[in-house]
Write an enzyme that holds these catalytic residues in place. Structure first.
Site, PDB file in Angstrom:
ATOM      1  CG  HIS A  72      -5.373  -6.210  -8.168  1.00 18.72           C
ATOM      2  ND1 HIS A  72      -6.389  -5.033  -8.542  1.00 18.72           N
ATOM      3  CD2 HIS A  72      -4.911  -6.009  -7.208  1.00 18.72           C
ATOM      4  CE1 HIS A  72      -6.399  -4.552  -7.181  1.00 18.72           C
ATOM      5  NE2 HIS A  72      -5.416  -4.859  -6.400  1.00 18.72           N
ATOM      6  CD  GLU A 127      -2.687  -1.153  -0.203  1.00 14.10           C
ATOM      7  OE1 GLU A 127      -3.118  -0.184  -0.846  1.00 14.10           O
ATOM      8  OE2 GLU A 127      -3.095  -2.182  -0.523  1.00 14.10           O
TER       9      GLU A 127
HETATM   10 ZN   LIG Z   1      -2.139  -2.402  -5.032  1.00  9.58          ZN
END
Ligand SMILES: [Zn+2]
Length: 348
Positions: A270, A175
């Site tokens: 992703h 993150e």
């Molecule tokens: Zn990410």
């Protein structure tokens, strides 16, 4: 303005995994509801990210980043107390808190800052001492963690499919790296750039995990999210979200393509991060030693020394790392050869 239209949602979990779990009739109703609610909230947060990234781009263009806020970043932990309130209320002394989530969030965020400083000479996300702000206990049974463009947000998970998202040091490294990317290449969140954006977060998140453990590349698990998989997901054979050294791994909740040619238009970042993740893991494993000492230095230079390049393609990034390897390690031919082997593995 297009160069600032960086629509990074920057969650650790892709939306389709939550939607798949929400629709899985074999799971009990409460778990399905937690997955569905998490997907809905994640959608709503997406809008915030765009405006924050736009502000970063403008602030950088006027030179605001040249002023250093602090020699090392303050780390602030807030508690959303299971609401959607952001940032929530400040945790007074997170390092000695009885709340393990607060303590862990503070300790690991501080450690990520130390990792960036000692390994790459970077002072916080913006390289100017930006305060690292996190909100914990976000939402109710919320299954995700994210960078919203100005802070980190962590859900507790539903306890069955996913556990507390602060439990993964790679998740925290992932993150925070979205913040670093926002302040450097400013990669977009679609197409190749989106896959690269996610891959940067996985590469530095995994490197951080290895660095904390003092691990050699052969000892590293190369998994993302192994520590946040709950008992119900584990019982179904899942051991992680992604496997960088084997993106197609069936025991990964979000198994990915392996080759660059398998990336399709409109693919969620992703998934398109799979091939560049494999290139990094392969280069690191080919060279041996500690991932952050040489291959990591090349990836960091490629991320931070090209200026903003929101539409960078994966082949362009590959070319940049090859060029940097040749310059930075001119006397060590095995480094360039390892980087080359990494990209060749995915067909580049
Ligand atoms: Zn990410």
């Amino acid at each position: 303005m297009t160069r600032y239209m960086n629509q990074c949602t920057c969650f650790i979990l892709p939306k389709d995994v939550l939607e798949r779990l929400a629709g899985d009739k074999k799971l009990d109703a409460a778990l399905r509801k937690a997955a569905r609610d998490s997907a809905l909230i994640s959608d709503a947060i997406r809008g915030l990210r765009l405006k924050n990234a736009e502000l970063t781009g403008i602030a950088q263009s006027v030179g605001a980043h040249l002023v250093e806020l602090a020699a090392s970043p303050d780390v602030a932990v807030y508690n959303s107390k299971n609401t959607q309130n952001l940032p929530g209320s400040l945790v007074a002394k997170p390092n000695t808190s009885k709340d393990n989530t607060a303590k862990r969030c503070f300790t690991e965020t501080t450690s990520v800052a130390k990792f960036y400083k000692s390994v790459f000479g970077r002072n916080s996300i913006d390289n100017a001492g930006m305060t690292l702000l996190s909100s914990i206990h976000y939402g109710s049974r919320y299954n995700n963690a994210m960078w919203n463009g100005s802070q980190m947000i962590y859900g507790d998970g539903d306890g069955q499919l996913f556990t507390d998202f602060t439990g993964g040091n790679d998740v925290i490294g992932h993150e925070l790296t979205h913040g670093v990317t926002q302040h450097t290449l400013q990669l977009g969140y679609s197409g190749d750039a989106g896959g690269l954006n996610e891959s940067m977060s996985d590469c530095f998140g995994s490197m951080f995990r290895q660095w904390e453990a003092g691990q050699d590349v052969t000892k590293a698990d190369w998994l993302i999210g192994a520590n946040i998989i709950g008992p119900a997901a584990a019982a179904r054979g899942y051991k992680c979200l992604r496997n960088m050294a084997n993106p197609a791994d069936k025991s990964a909740l979000a198994a990915q393509p392996v080759l660059y040619s398998q990336i399709t238009p409109g693919m969620d970042p992703h998934y398109s991060s799979g091939p560049p993740n494999l290139a990094f893991a392969t280069a690191s494993l080919t060279l041996g030693g500690k991932s952050w000492e040489r291959v990591g230095q090349i990836w960091y230079a490629a991320l931070t020394t090209s200026g903003a390049n929101p539409n960078m393609t994966i082949p362009q990034f590959a070319a940049r790392t090859r060029q940097i390897a040749a310059q930075m390690y001119a006397q060590q031919a095995d480094v360039g050869a390892a980087v080359d082997a990494g990209w060749k593995k995915i067909g580049l």
